[in-house]
Write a protein that holds these residues in place. Sequence first.
Motif, short mmCIF file in Angstrom:
data_model
loop_
_atom_site.label_atom_id
_atom_site.label_comp_id
_atom_site.label_asym_id
_atom_site.label_seq_id
_atom_site.Cartn_x
_atom_site.Cartn_y
_atom_site.Cartn_z
N ASP A 43 24.37 48.56 7.83
CA ASP A 43 23.60 49.75 7.48
C ASP A 43 23.89 50.92 8.42
O ASP A 43 23.85 52.08 8.00
CB ASP A 43 22.09 49.46 7.57
CG ASP A 43 21.68 48.22 6.81
OD1 ASP A 43 22.57 47.58 6.22
OD2 ASP A 43 20.49 47.90 6.80
N TYR A 47 23.86 55.36 8.34
CA TYR A 47 22.99 56.17 9.19
C TYR A 47 23.81 57.08 10.11
O TYR A 47 23.48 58.25 10.30
CB TYR A 47 22.06 55.28 10.00
CG TYR A 47 21.06 54.52 9.17
CD1 TYR A 47 20.29 55.16 8.19
CD2 TYR A 47 20.88 53.15 9.32
CE1 TYR A 47 19.38 54.46 7.41
CE2 TYR A 47 19.96 52.44 8.55
CZ TYR A 47 19.22 53.10 7.61
OH TYR A 47 18.31 52.41 6.84
N PHE A 65 19.36 53.60 1.94
CA PHE A 65 19.43 54.13 3.31
C PHE A 65 19.32 55.65 3.34
O PHE A 65 18.74 56.23 4.26
CB PHE A 65 20.73 53.68 3.97
CG PHE A 65 21.07 52.24 3.69
CD1 PHE A 65 20.26 51.23 4.17
CD2 PHE A 65 22.16 51.91 2.92
CE1 PHE A 65 20.55 49.89 3.91
CE2 PHE A 65 22.46 50.58 2.64
CZ PHE A 65 21.66 49.58 3.13
N ARG A 68 15.99 57.37 3.79
CA ARG A 68 15.39 57.30 5.13
C ARG A 68 16.11 58.29 6.05
O ARG A 68 16.44 57.99 7.18
CB ARG A 68 15.54 55.89 5.68
CG ARG A 68 15.02 54.80 4.74
CD ARG A 68 15.56 53.43 5.13
NE ARG A 68 15.19 52.41 4.15
CZ ARG A 68 15.78 51.20 4.06
NH1 ARG A 68 16.78 50.90 4.89
NH2 ARG A 68 15.39 50.34 3.15
N ARG A 142 18.78 52.33 13.61
CA ARG A 142 17.71 51.97 12.67
C ARG A 142 16.68 53.08 12.57
O ARG A 142 16.40 53.78 13.54
CB ARG A 142 17.03 50.68 13.12
CG ARG A 142 17.93 49.45 13.09
CD ARG A 142 18.21 49.00 11.69
NE ARG A 142 19.20 47.93 11.63
CZ ARG A 142 19.63 47.40 10.50
NH1 ARG A 142 19.18 47.86 9.35
NH2 ARG A 142 20.54 46.44 10.50
N ARG A 177 10.85 55.17 6.32
CA ARG A 177 10.81 53.79 5.85
C ARG A 177 9.86 53.66 4.65
O ARG A 177 8.80 54.28 4.64
CB ARG A 177 10.30 52.85 6.95
CG ARG A 177 11.36 52.03 7.66
CD ARG A 177 12.04 51.10 6.72
NE ARG A 177 12.93 50.18 7.43
CZ ARG A 177 13.66 49.28 6.81
NH1 ARG A 177 13.63 49.20 5.49
NH2 ARG A 177 14.43 48.46 7.46
#
Length: 418
Positions: A43, A47, A65, A68, A142, A177
């Motif tokens: 992931d 990002y 993704f 977010r 994250r 999220r």
Amino acid sequence: MNIRSLHRRPAVRYGLVVAGCALIVIGLDLFTNLMDRSRYLWDFVVYFDMAENGLVGNPNLWAPFVYRFLTPLLAGNLAALLSVSTETGFVILNYVGGIWQLVMVYVLAEHFSRRAWHAWTAVAAIALSLYQIKYMFWDVARPDPLAYPLMAIAVLALFHKRYGMCVAVSCIGLLTREFLIVPPIVLELLLLQDYWRTRSRATLRWMVFTFVLVSLFVIVPRALIPIYDTGQYVDPVNDPGSLKNLLRAPLSERRDFNFAFNLISYFLPVLLLLTPDRARRAWADLAGYRWFLLFFIVPVLVLTMYGGTDLSRFVTYLFIPLVMMLVVMLRHGIPAVEVLYMLVAVAIYNKIFLPIPDLLDPILDFYGGYDNRVNVVTLMRLYEVAAFMVGAVLLRGLLVLAARRNSNMAPEQAEQGA
């Protein structure tokens, strides 16, 4: 002026809380290695790409993704503003989010107990959860570090009946999220209960306002942001074939096993202190929050089941009920040695002082409970839980024996003194 009176001043008290939480986050970072990103295509690739190339005209955007985007865009802008690497931009956000999260855990704990050591115990229990902070310093990109504190703020706003703040914070959180949909769901269900009793138009207006605004924050990004492909576990719009996971996920015995395993693992701080008497007292203390707990836990469990493969990271959004349960138990006089044992056991179980491996299989087995992966390591992790539970029972037994011995010795000493 002594230290105790100084500590009663809110500005000083919360200044000390922020400083203490900062020291905890720094300590966790010192015990955490950094992922070798050259080994994987996870992931974080999406990002990092969003952080460096933004959303407009970016052909590499993947669902979910891309929805977010708040965390990566902030990291990218921080990196540009400070003339540092994108990775450093994410690390800065991890520090901000980690400290902010622990401070909000302290504030949440204070809502249920005014004793500082109860709040610090809750902070320590959350900090020692592998995925809450430590993992974020390993896999730095994250989005969760900002989602956790926003979740806590939204819940506290709900507790204080500041519904506008709850909805606003949740909408912002939805850009970090999907789990931030939970506070509005709880709010809607609580308002529905109130409307059923009162038929209040004001309550109905709040329900409509919440539904419309939250729906916009869910629908608009998905309607306006073009994507290259989807990696979403259940995505009826971009991948109708993924709808089979609606049945496949709960019908997978291995996934169900890991689902239960992760819940047990995450709630280890509570389980190690739990006794039938403490459970009864906690249940009584939470009488005014039982509907909240039901309305909160069920959506988190549903999102965990259908969120994807990383079940152990998804269950961390149950940190709100974990803190609540832990603090209300502490209010009834749990011995300090039991609390210390709990924290040490949680730190060992979550491997807080160990480096996270850089090979795929050891990574998946470092904590266990990944998707439907069940093997010898998973069983060994359950043996660890059982061993810590037995240790907790034995410790309580020793404390009872010591208390009885002391109570028997007291009359003898009195007679000798006479």
